[in-house]
Motif scaffolding. Sequence first.
Motif, PDB file in Angstrom:
ATOM      1  N   ARG A  46      41.161  60.268 -45.614  1.00 13.16           N
ATOM      2  CA  ARG A  46      42.409  59.842 -45.469  1.00 13.16           C
ATOM      3  C   ARG A  46      43.229  61.062 -45.053  1.00 13.16           C
ATOM      4  NH1 ARG A  46      47.413  59.080 -46.979  1.00 13.16           N
ATOM      5  NH2 ARG A  46      47.420  60.432 -48.601  1.00 13.16           N
ATOM      6  N   GLU A  47      43.116  61.966 -45.685  1.00 10.71           N
ATOM      7  CA  GLU A  47      44.110  63.223 -45.355  1.00 10.71           C
ATOM      8  C   GLU A  47      43.692  63.673 -43.787  1.00 10.71           C
ATOM      9  OE1 GLU A  47      44.239  62.803 -49.726  1.00 10.71           O
ATOM     10  OE2 GLU A  47      42.500  62.680 -48.199  1.00 10.71           O
ATOM     11  N   TRP A  48      42.519  63.739 -43.654  1.00  9.30           N
ATOM     12  CA  TRP A  48      41.973  64.183 -42.442  1.00  9.30           C
ATOM     13  C   TRP A  48      42.345  63.247 -41.127  1.00  9.30           C
ATOM     14  CZ3 TRP A  48      38.190  62.234 -39.107  1.00  9.30           C
ATOM     15  CH2 TRP A  48      37.506  63.202 -37.897  1.00  9.30           C
ATOM     16  N   LEU A  49      42.576  61.869 -41.494  1.00  9.79           N
ATOM     17  CA  LEU A  49      42.839  61.047 -40.430  1.00  9.79           C
ATOM     18  C   LEU A  49      44.419  61.230 -40.307  1.00  9.79           C
ATOM     19  CD1 LEU A  49      40.994  57.948 -41.565  1.00  9.79           C
ATOM     20  CD2 LEU A  49      40.370  59.159 -39.582  1.00  9.79           C
ATOM     21  N   VAL A  50      45.147  61.477 -41.369  1.00  9.66           N
ATOM     22  CA  VAL A  50      46.609  61.764 -41.119  1.00  9.66           C
ATOM     23  C   VAL A  50      46.829  62.817 -40.303  1.00  9.66           C
ATOM     24  CG1 VAL A  50      48.652  62.518 -42.513  1.00  9.66           C
ATOM     25  CG2 VAL A  50      47.197  60.566 -43.443  1.00  9.66           C
ATOM     26  N   ASP A  94      31.343  59.914 -39.405  1.00 12.24           N
ATOM     27  CA  ASP A  94      30.254  61.081 -38.994  1.00 12.24           C
ATOM     28  C   ASP A  94      31.009  62.375 -38.606  1.00 12.24           C
ATOM     29  OD1 ASP A  94      27.642  61.862 -38.745  1.00 12.24           O
ATOM     30  OD2 ASP A  94      27.728  61.592 -36.714  1.00 12.24           O
ATOM     31  N   GLU A  95      32.120  62.485 -37.921  1.00 17.24           N
ATOM     32  CA  GLU A  95      32.645  63.530 -37.399  1.00 17.24           C
ATOM     33  C   GLU A  95      33.456  64.389 -38.664  1.00 17.24           C
ATOM     34  OE1 GLU A  95      36.465  64.606 -34.386  1.00 17.24           O
ATOM     35  OE2 GLU A  95      35.385  62.758 -34.265  1.00 17.24           O
ATOM     36  N   PHE A  96      34.081  63.245 -39.438  1.00 22.36           N
ATOM     37  CA  PHE A  96      34.696  63.773 -40.720  1.00 22.36           C
ATOM     38  C   PHE A  96      33.690  64.527 -41.753  1.00 22.36           C
ATOM     39  CE2 PHE A  96      35.107  62.651 -45.082  1.00 22.36           C
ATOM     40  CZ  PHE A  96      36.177  63.622 -45.418  1.00 22.36           C
ATOM     41  N   LEU A  97      32.514  63.893 -41.762  1.00 22.00           N
ATOM     42  CA  LEU A  97      31.669  64.278 -42.926  1.00 22.00           C
ATOM     43  C   LEU A  97      30.905  65.935 -42.384  1.00 22.00           C
ATOM     44  CD1 LEU A  97      29.938  61.246 -43.855  1.00 22.00           C
ATOM     45  CD2 LEU A  97      31.119  62.242 -45.368  1.00 22.00           C
ATOM     46  N   SER A  98      30.609  65.769 -41.001  1.00 22.56           N
ATOM     47  CA  SER A  98      30.305  67.110 -40.280  1.00 22.56           C
ATOM     48  C   SER A  98      31.140  68.224 -40.764  1.00 22.56           C
ATOM     49  CB  SER A  98      29.927  66.903 -38.851  1.00 22.56           C
ATOM     50  OG  SER A  98      29.008  65.832 -38.713  1.00 22.56           O
ATOM     51  N   GLU A  99      32.579  67.951 -40.439  1.00 22.82           N
ATOM     52  CA  GLU A  99      33.641  69.018 -40.643  1.00 22.82           C
ATOM     53  C   GLU A  99      33.772  69.343 -42.294  1.00 22.82           C
ATOM     54  OE1 GLU A  99      38.341  69.726 -40.226  1.00 22.82           O
ATOM     55  OE2 GLU A  99      37.279  68.525 -38.808  1.00 22.82           O
ATOM     56  N   ARG A 100      33.743  68.130 -43.211  1.00 26.86           N
ATOM     57  CA  ARG A 100      33.817  68.603 -44.481  1.00 26.86           C
ATOM     58  C   ARG A 100      32.784  69.331 -45.153  1.00 26.86           C
ATOM     59  NH1 ARG A 100      34.063  63.519 -48.589  1.00 26.86           N
ATOM     60  NH2 ARG A 100      31.764  64.053 -48.459  1.00 26.86           N
ATOM     61  N   GLU A 101      31.476  69.100 -44.706  1.00 25.06           N
ATOM     62  CA  GLU A 101      30.426  69.697 -45.093  1.00 25.06           C
ATOM     63  C   GLU A 101      30.286  71.354 -44.785  1.00 25.06           C
ATOM     64  OE1 GLU A 101      28.608  68.539 -47.680  1.00 25.06           O
ATOM     65  OE2 GLU A 101      29.952  66.834 -47.660  1.00 25.06           O
ATOM     66  N   ARG A 102      30.977  71.658 -43.891  1.00 27.90           N
ATOM     67  CA  ARG A 102      31.081  73.307 -43.515  1.00 27.90           C
ATOM     68  C   ARG A 102      31.555  73.950 -44.741  1.00 27.90           C
ATOM     69  NH1 ARG A 102      34.556  72.124 -38.214  1.00 27.90           N
ATOM     70  NH2 ARG A 102      32.925  71.264 -36.952  1.00 27.90           N
ATOM     71  N   PRO A 103      30.960  75.187 -44.745  1.00 28.64           N
ATOM     72  CA  PRO A 103      31.461  75.992 -45.995  1.00 28.64           C
ATOM     73  C   PRO A 103      32.645  75.860 -46.222  1.00 28.64           C
ATOM     74  CG  PRO A 103      29.911  77.064 -44.461  1.00 28.64           C
ATOM     75  CD  PRO A 103      30.433  75.968 -43.748  1.00 28.64           C
ATOM     76  N   THR A 104      33.888  75.992 -45.794  1.00 32.69           N
ATOM     77  CA  THR A 104      35.156  75.809 -46.178  1.00 32.69           C
ATOM     78  C   THR A 104      35.721  74.558 -45.936  1.00 32.69           C
ATOM     79  OG1 THR A 104      36.173  77.410 -44.224  1.00 32.69           O
ATOM     80  CG2 THR A 104      35.401  78.396 -46.540  1.00 32.69           C
ATOM     81  N   MET A 106      36.092  71.142 -46.792  1.00 30.61           N
ATOM     82  CA  MET A 106      36.917  70.380 -47.845  1.00 30.61           C
ATOM     83  C   MET A 106      38.224  71.363 -47.977  1.00 30.61           C
ATOM     84  SD  MET A 106      37.010  67.713 -49.707  1.00 30.61           S
ATOM     85  CE  MET A 106      35.517  67.332 -50.400  1.00 30.61           C
ATOM     86  N   ARG A 107      38.116  72.542 -48.489  1.00 29.75           N
ATOM     87  CA  ARG A 107      39.503  73.223 -48.400  1.00 29.75           C
ATOM     88  C   ARG A 107      40.339  73.285 -47.461  1.00 29.75           C
ATOM     89  NH1 ARG A 107      41.093  78.627 -48.184  1.00 29.75           N
ATOM     90  NH2 ARG A 107      42.530  78.961 -50.039  1.00 29.75           N
ATOM     91  N   SER A 108      39.602  73.366 -46.385  1.00 21.90           N
ATOM     92  CA  SER A 108      40.394  73.559 -44.984  1.00 21.90           C
ATOM     93  C   SER A 108      41.283  72.368 -44.797  1.00 21.90           C
ATOM     94  CB  SER A 108      39.436  73.962 -43.822  1.00 21.90           C
ATOM     95  OG  SER A 108      40.021  73.738 -42.651  1.00 21.90           O
ATOM     96  N   ILE A 109      40.529  71.048 -44.963  1.00 18.87           N
ATOM     97  CA  ILE A 109      41.094  69.922 -44.796  1.00 18.87           C
ATOM     98  C   ILE A 109      42.549  69.786 -45.498  1.00 18.87           C
ATOM     99  CG2 ILE A 109      40.959  67.282 -45.321  1.00 18.87           C
ATOM    100  CD1 ILE A 109      37.860  67.812 -44.092  1.00 18.87           C
ATOM    101  N   PHE A 110      42.189  70.118 -47.072  1.00 17.84           N
ATOM    102  CA  PHE A 110      43.244  69.962 -47.980  1.00 17.84           C
ATOM    103  C   PHE A 110      44.436  71.017 -47.744  1.00 17.84           C
ATOM    104  CE2 PHE A 110      40.459  67.125 -50.380  1.00 17.84           C
ATOM    105  CZ  PHE A 110      41.058  66.099 -50.339  1.00 17.84           C
ATOM    106  N   VAL A 111      44.190  72.146 -47.104  1.00 12.69           N
ATOM    107  CA  VAL A 111      44.841  73.225 -46.956  1.00 12.69           C
ATOM    108  C   VAL A 111      45.862  72.707 -45.612  1.00 12.69           C
ATOM    109  CG1 VAL A 111      45.238  75.439 -46.003  1.00 12.69           C
ATOM    110  CG2 VAL A 111      43.898  75.084 -47.871  1.00 12.69           C
ATOM    111  N   ARG A 112      45.300  72.284 -44.480  1.00 14.92           N
ATOM    112  CA  ARG A 112      46.133  71.791 -43.378  1.00 14.92           C
ATOM    113  C   ARG A 112      47.022  70.603 -43.844  1.00 14.92           C
ATOM    114  NH1 ARG A 112      40.837  71.366 -40.867  1.00 14.92           N
ATOM    115  NH2 ARG A 112      41.556  69.231 -40.223  1.00 14.92           N
TER     116      ARG A 112
END
Length: 136
Positions: A46-50, A94-104, A106-112
Amino acid sequence: MPLPHVLEMVRRCPGMYLRCVQFDVAVAFVDGFDVATNGGLLVGFREWLVLRLNDGNNLAWSQILLRIDQSERAGDPSAATEEARVAFLFSTLDEFLSERERPTGMRSIFVRYEDWLRAQDWYDPGSPDWVPRSKD
């Protein structure tokens, strides 16, 4: 991380797995899968979509996704069929999961997302979800 196997199968042949190929039915399926994985599938979605929409913080993920789909199809509203919306759901997930699974990822999504929140004029220490930083 690609889509989990079950979701990839639904993505490829939605008519085999869903009672009807409609956006709401696919959303219910994904929500059910998320519950079955103890909420692990959609963490941060949801945060990524926002962030992608730059709006919709007060909406459920499915409604934000519909708004993104509508904005991307603005030139051709006739292309917004239920089948197209279902395909958009799975490709976006699928696009979201690919981004979230990068080393940082999840953290990057929540920081942004936190930076985005703090940039909104309605988000301040009086907001119900306000989280102070150590420097606040």
